[in-house]
Design an enzyme around this catalytic site. Structure first.
Site, PDB file in Angstrom:
ATOM      1  CE  LYS A  55      10.247 -30.573 -21.626  1.00  8.49           C
ATOM      2  NZ  LYS A  55       9.722 -29.982 -22.863  1.00  8.49           N
ATOM      3  CD  GLN A  99      11.319 -30.178 -26.256  1.00 10.65           C
ATOM      4  OE1 GLN A  99      10.468 -30.594 -25.482  1.00 10.65           O
ATOM      5  NE2 GLN A  99      12.097 -29.160 -25.942  1.00 10.65           N
ATOM      6  CG  ASP A 122       4.300 -28.216 -24.142  1.00 12.00           C
ATOM      7  OD1 ASP A 122       5.002 -28.019 -23.134  1.00 12.00           O
ATOM      8  OD2 ASP A 122       4.717 -28.796 -25.166  1.00 12.00           O
TER       9      ASP A 122
END
Ligand code: GUN
Length: 292
Positions: A55, A99, A122
């Site tokens: 990412k 994460q 997200d």
């Protein structure tokens, strides 16, 4: 059956990145700062590190600013919440992700709830998921967003079709099933959601015009479960030990690709299908955040 069209997520995500990089260039030329994404990585899980690094690398390649926040496995929930608060209040930051999975002693839901919905690129926060259900503008989480983008870019007609979504996870199956049933360009389907307790799975999947598989079992979907002419999208990714490979493993999806592909008009491969699209989605959401 003739050869299917391969839904090439690698090439598509590359194209999306080129398009975003152009937009960043013109933003910067107008005196705006580049979009800025932060990623929080707790502990040293190998897979999570690989994903987060990918990412960050993608951000750098397209001209985004990125910040990697690496925290010890032993961090307390309270300390992690303080980091989240700091990121929420950072005016130089457009969006951030924490994460998952997080270590067992940390309540993932508590962390998700603490993330400012405006910075939740997200799309995991209940406020953003609620907006998604209502069809309001929001951040759609990476995998469903990536699948919608693949359907769009390959100009796949979805309206009126029977879409079967396999798997009911909060980040893939559940939102995907809602999106595909909505009145939208990549939607207007009749949707069936199947899961581990579903009876007669095969009868249902065999009636799917579009089959989206996120069940988490290697090669679960076999040719006898798929209708001739179906569109199959495989979300699964599994590392299988294979000593004949230099790496010592090969990657498999949730779909037995070799036997299923000949029955399809379109199919996404593993690797190189949905996976690369998830990063492109995150970048699209971060650009959206920066433009707010
Ligand atoms: N772990 C696996 N996929 C994801 C994702 O899309 N976002 C976050 N934050 N963690 C993940």
């Amino acid at each position: 059956m003739s050869k299917p069209i391969i839904l090439d997520g690698k090439a598509t995500s590359k194209q999306i990145k080129i398009e975003i990089a152009e937009k960043v260039k013109s933003m910067v030329a107008k005196g705006k700062r580049a979009p800025h994404l932060a990623a929080v990585l707790v502990g040293d899980d190998g897979a999570s590190r690989t994903y987060v690094n990918a990412k960050v690398k993608a951000c750098e390649a397209i001209g985004f600013k990125s910040t990697l926040v690496e925290l010890e496995e032993s961090i307390t929930e309270e300390e992690l919440l303080k980091h989240v608060e700091k990121l929420n209040n950072d005016n130089e930051l457009d969006g951030f992700i924490v994460q998952v999975p997080l270590p067992d002693h940390i309540d993932e839901q508590k962390i998700t709830l603490a993330i400012s919905p405006q910075k939740d690129v997200d799309g995991f926060h209940p406020e953003n998921l609620g907006k998604l259900v209502l069809g309001l503008p929001t951040y759609i989480s990476a995998t469903p967003n990536g699948i919608l983008e693949l359907l769009k870019r390959y100009q796949i007609e979805t309206s009126g079709k029977h879409c079967v979504v396999m798997g009911r996870s909060h980040i893939v199956g559940a939102p995907m099933s809602i999106l595909m049933g909505q009145k939208r360009d990549q939607g207007n389907c009749t949707v069936t959601l199947v899961h581990s307790r579903t009876k007669n799975i095969k009868e249902i999947t065999k009636s799917a015009d579009i089959l989206i598989v996120a069940i988490g079992k290697p090669e679960f979907v076999t040719a006898d479960m798929v209708k001739e002419g179906a569109i199959v999208i495989d979300v699964g990714i599994h590392r299988i030990e294979d000593n004949s490979k230099k790496s010592g493993f090969r990657l498999l999806g949730d779909v037995a690709y070799e036997e299923v592909a000949p029955k399809c008009t379109h199919i996404s491969p593993v690797p190189g299908g949905v996976g690369p699209m998830t990063i492109a989605s995150l970048l699209m959401n971060t650009l959206q955040a920066a433009n707010k």
